[in-house]
Design a protein around this motif. Structure first.
Motif, PDB file in Angstrom:
ATOM      1  N   ALA A   1       0.823  -1.214   0.000  1.00 20.63           N
ATOM      2  CA  ALA A   1       0.000   0.000   0.000  1.00 20.63           C
ATOM      3  C   ALA A   1       0.852   1.258   0.000  1.00 20.63           C
ATOM      4  O   ALA A   1       0.443   2.305  -0.503  1.00 20.63           O
ATOM      5  N   SER A   2       2.053   1.150   0.572  1.00 23.06           N
ATOM      6  CA  SER A   2       2.943   2.303   0.650  1.00 23.06           C
ATOM      7  C   SER A   2       4.381   1.828   0.767  1.00 23.06           C
ATOM      8  O   SER A   2       4.648   0.646   1.057  1.00 23.06           O
ATOM      9  N   VAL A   3       5.312   2.740   0.564  1.00 24.08           N
ATOM     10  CA  VAL A   3       6.726   2.434   0.780  1.00 24.08           C
ATOM     11  C   VAL A   3       6.951   2.048   2.234  1.00 24.08           C
ATOM     12  O   VAL A   3       7.729   1.130   2.540  1.00 24.08           O
ATOM     13  N   ASP A   4       6.252   2.712   3.136  1.00 26.47           N
ATOM     14  CA  ASP A   4       6.395   2.415   4.567  1.00 26.47           C
ATOM     15  C   ASP A   4       6.067   0.959   4.871  1.00 26.47           C
ATOM     16  O   ASP A   4       6.709   0.334   5.724  1.00 26.47           O
ATOM     17  N   ASP A   5       5.038   0.408   4.194  1.00 26.13           N
ATOM     18  CA  ASP A   5       4.668  -0.989   4.432  1.00 26.13           C
ATOM     19  C   ASP A   5       5.791  -1.942   4.022  1.00 26.13           C
ATOM     20  O   ASP A   5       6.081  -2.920   4.716  1.00 26.13           O
ATOM     21  N   ALA A   6       6.409  -1.666   2.880  1.00 23.01           N
ATOM     22  CA  ALA A   6       7.528  -2.503   2.433  1.00 23.01           C
ATOM     23  C   ALA A   6       8.703  -2.390   3.397  1.00 23.01           C
ATOM     24  O   ALA A   6       9.334  -3.396   3.744  1.00 23.01           O
ATOM     25  N   VAL A   7       8.988  -1.180   3.842  1.00 18.19           N
ATOM     26  CA  VAL A   7      10.084  -0.957   4.787  1.00 18.19           C
ATOM     27  C   VAL A   7       9.812  -1.696   6.097  1.00 18.19           C
ATOM     28  O   VAL A   7      10.704  -2.338   6.664  1.00 18.19           O
ATOM     29  N   ALA A   8       8.580  -1.639   6.581  1.00 20.10           N
ATOM     30  CA  ALA A   8       8.242  -2.300   7.843  1.00 20.10           C
ATOM     31  C   ALA A   8       8.425  -3.813   7.742  1.00 20.10           C
ATOM     32  O   ALA A   8       8.984  -4.445   8.643  1.00 20.10           O
ATOM     33  N   GLU A   9       7.973  -4.407   6.628  1.00 19.42           N
ATOM     34  CA  GLU A   9       8.111  -5.855   6.473  1.00 19.42           C
ATOM     35  C   GLU A   9       9.573  -6.267   6.402  1.00 19.42           C
ATOM     36  O   GLU A   9      10.017  -7.180   7.106  1.00 19.42           O
ATOM     37  N   PHE A  10      10.344  -5.600   5.566  1.00 16.67           N
ATOM     38  CA  PHE A  10      11.717  -6.038   5.339  1.00 16.67           C
ATOM     39  C   PHE A  10      12.680  -5.590   6.428  1.00 16.67           C
ATOM     40  O   PHE A  10      13.746  -6.181   6.582  1.00 16.67           O
ATOM     41  N   SER A  11      12.311  -4.599   7.198  1.00 16.51           N
ATOM     42  CA  SER A  11      13.154  -4.250   8.342  1.00 16.51           C
ATOM     43  C   SER A  11      13.217  -5.407   9.323  1.00 16.51           C
ATOM     44  O   SER A  11      14.258  -5.672   9.936  1.00 16.51           O
ATOM     45  N   GLY A  12      12.087  -6.113   9.465  1.00 12.48           N
ATOM     46  CA  GLY A  12      12.080  -7.310  10.302  1.00 12.48           C
ATOM     47  C   GLY A  12      12.816  -8.464   9.655  1.00 12.48           C
ATOM     48  O   GLY A  12      13.628  -9.140  10.288  1.00 12.48           O
ATOM     49  N   ARG A  13      12.552  -8.692   8.378  1.00 15.19           N
ATOM     50  CA  ARG A  13      13.176  -9.817   7.683  1.00 15.19           C
ATOM     51  C   ARG A  13      14.695  -9.644   7.595  1.00 15.19           C
ATOM     52  O   ARG A  13      15.440 -10.622   7.612  1.00 15.19           O
ATOM     53  N   LEU A  14      15.140  -8.399   7.492  1.00  9.01           N
ATOM     54  CA  LEU A  14      16.566  -8.113   7.341  1.00  9.01           C
ATOM     55  C   LEU A  14      17.264  -7.833   8.665  1.00  9.01           C
ATOM     56  O   LEU A  14      18.431  -7.432   8.688  1.00  9.01           O
ATOM     57  N   LYS A  15      16.531  -8.034   9.768  1.00 10.53           N
ATOM     58  CA  LYS A  15      17.106  -7.873  11.106  1.00 10.53           C
ATOM     59  C   LYS A  15      17.705  -6.473  11.305  1.00 10.53           C
ATOM     60  O   LYS A  15      18.814  -6.332  11.831  1.00 10.53           O
ATOM     61  N   CYS A  16      16.974  -5.467  10.876  1.00 12.85           N
ATOM     62  CA  CYS A  16      17.444  -4.091  11.066  1.00 12.85           C
ATOM     63  C   CYS A  16      17.392  -3.735  12.548  1.00 12.85           C
ATOM     64  O   CYS A  16      16.387  -3.986  13.221  1.00 12.85           O
ATOM     65  N   SER A  17      18.450  -3.128  13.050  1.00  9.36           N
ATOM     66  CA  SER A  17      18.523  -2.821  14.484  1.00  9.36           C
ATOM     67  C   SER A  17      18.884  -1.370  14.756  1.00  9.36           C
ATOM     68  O   SER A  17      18.937  -0.960  15.916  1.00  9.36           O
ATOM     69  N   THR A  18      19.117  -0.586  13.718  1.00  5.85           N
ATOM     70  CA  THR A  18      19.476   0.817  13.917  1.00  5.85           C
ATOM     71  C   THR A  18      18.692   1.699  12.957  1.00  5.85           C
ATOM     72  O   THR A  18      18.122   1.223  11.962  1.00  5.85           O
ATOM     73  N   THR A  19      18.678   2.991  13.266  1.00  2.00           N
ATOM     74  CA  THR A  19      18.025   3.954  12.381  1.00  2.00           C
ATOM     75  C   THR A  19      18.702   3.987  11.021  1.00  2.00           C
ATOM     76  O   THR A  19      18.050   4.123   9.978  1.00  2.00           O
ATOM     77  N   ALA A  20      20.032   3.841  11.006  1.00  2.00           N
ATOM     78  CA  ALA A  20      20.774   3.827   9.748  1.00  2.00           C
ATOM     79  C   ALA A  20      20.370   2.630   8.885  1.00  2.00           C
ATOM     80  O   ALA A  20      20.242   2.743   7.658  1.00  2.00           O
ATOM     81  N   HIS A  21      20.149   1.455   9.518  1.00  4.87           N
ATOM     82  CA  HIS A  21      19.679   0.284   8.787  1.00  4.87           C
ATOM     83  C   HIS A  21      18.343   0.572   8.114  1.00  4.87           C
ATOM     84  O   HIS A  21      18.151   0.303   6.918  1.00  4.87           O
ATOM     85  N   GLU A  22      17.417   1.107   8.875  1.00  9.35           N
ATOM     86  CA  GLU A  22      16.086   1.381   8.343  1.00  9.35           C
ATOM     87  C   GLU A  22      16.144   2.405   7.212  1.00  9.35           C
ATOM     88  O   GLU A  22      15.415   2.294   6.222  1.00  9.35           O
ATOM     89  N   GLU A  23      17.013   3.370   7.330  1.00 10.74           N
ATOM     90  CA  GLU A  23      17.141   4.379   6.285  1.00 10.74           C
ATOM     91  C   GLU A  23      17.702   3.766   5.003  1.00 10.74           C
ATOM     92  O   GLU A  23      17.278   4.121   3.895  1.00 10.74           O
TER      93      GLU A  23
END
Length: 319
Positions: A243-265
């Protein structure tokens, strides 16, 4: 592509460039094992057991939109032409894509499902579809003995559940417990999430993401076992839509084990670059092709193999 070809002429090793088909009788089985070992060596990635025990992740990645697919499940199950009363073994049954409609059609189904999250979804599906007589074994296929399964099954199904490290041993057990037809479903082309992992994992954690073995490897393992199976290529998964870029980011931040703001960016910048805006959503990648590989016991050591593409559905005859 001709309908009848010699297996050794079909593929070359992806590791050996233009070299001819390898003569090592366990070559493809070992390549599969090495790729799975490479997965285990990826830092932070975790393993399949951890993924399938994570309810939040499964709901976000696998279960979204499942209720819309009940009719598709019925169609897929009917296409296997399994007769009423047949004994069916479904390995890695998930929410019951095949197990539930086959049980509702009068088959005696045994479902192997190690994930407690998936067993919850299966139980709900069984109640809703009035198919509560399915026998459920809460184990990995690798941990089950042929003896505890009982008499041989008429049909064995493993649909997108071939995550075993020793694929040859897993297939041999399927052969041992089946007196009829075995149906395998696996990726013919890598799904979009594999490419995302390949692109982003080195940036986030270092090291390469190894990818997944595909159905051509699986078919070659079967050839090494003396099983020259039927193979049909089909479109399995449409492109992922968010539905949005945010939705894709939210899903893959978990799948990619993001742990920092820099990772999410980093993930956000990536998806802003690769997502295509179409209609009301954002599309990732293209269609994923799947392969349906099947054979009937006693007819597997033939000298030629039928290979069909997705454009030949009218000619499909499942043994």
């Amino acid at each position: 592509m001709p309908k009848s070809i010699k297996p050794e002429r079909l593929f070359t090793s992806p590791l050996s460039g233009s070299s001819p088909f390898p003569r090592d009788p366990f070559f493809w089985r070992e390549q599969w094992r090495q790729l799975k070992l490479a997965h285990c060596a990826v830092p932070v990635y975790g393993n399949a057991r951890q993924f399938w025990a994570n309810k939040e992740m499964i709901n976000a990645v696998y279960m979204k939109g499942r209720k819309k697919h009940d009719r598709d499940d019925e169609t897929r199950a009917a296409a296997l032409s399994v007769p009423k009363g047949a004994r069916v073994l479904d390995i890695g049954t998930g929410p019951g894509t095949y197990a539930v409609p086959l049980a509702a059609r009068g088959c005696r189904v045994t479902a192997v499902e190690p994930s407690p999250v998936m067993r919850e979804a299966l139980a709900e599906n069984m109640r809703e579809r009035n198919a509560e007589d399915i026998r459920v074994i809460p184990k990995r296929w690798e941990d089950i003995t042929v003896q505890e399964l009982g008499e041989p099954f008429d049909v064995v199904i493993a649909s997108y559940s071939l995550t075993m490290m020793d694929i040859g041993k897993a297939l041999a057990k399927m052969v041992e417990c089946c007196a009829g037809t075995i149906h395998l479903f696996w990726f013919m082309t890598p799904p979009a999430w594999v490419q995302v992992n390949r692109d982003l994992w080195p940036l986030l954690h270092g090291g390469e993401f190894p990818g997944e073995p595909t159905a051509d490897w699986l078919w070659q393992v079967l050839c090494e076992m003396g099983i020259y199976a039927n193979l049909e290529v089909e479109t399995k998964f449409p492109p992922s839509v968010y539905a949005s870029v945010d939705d894709a980011v939210a899903e893959f931040s978990g799948r990619l084990k993001c742990s920092t703001t820099a990772h999410e960016e980093t993930v956000r910048n990536y998806f802003q670059s690769v997502l295509r805006e179409e209609g009301d959503g954002f599309v990732l990648g293209g269609e994923t092709l799947g392969a349906h590989i099947w054979w009937t016991q006693g007819q597997s050591a033939v000298k030629s193999t039928n290979i069909r593409g997705s454009g030949s559905r009218k000619s499909r005859n499942t043994p």
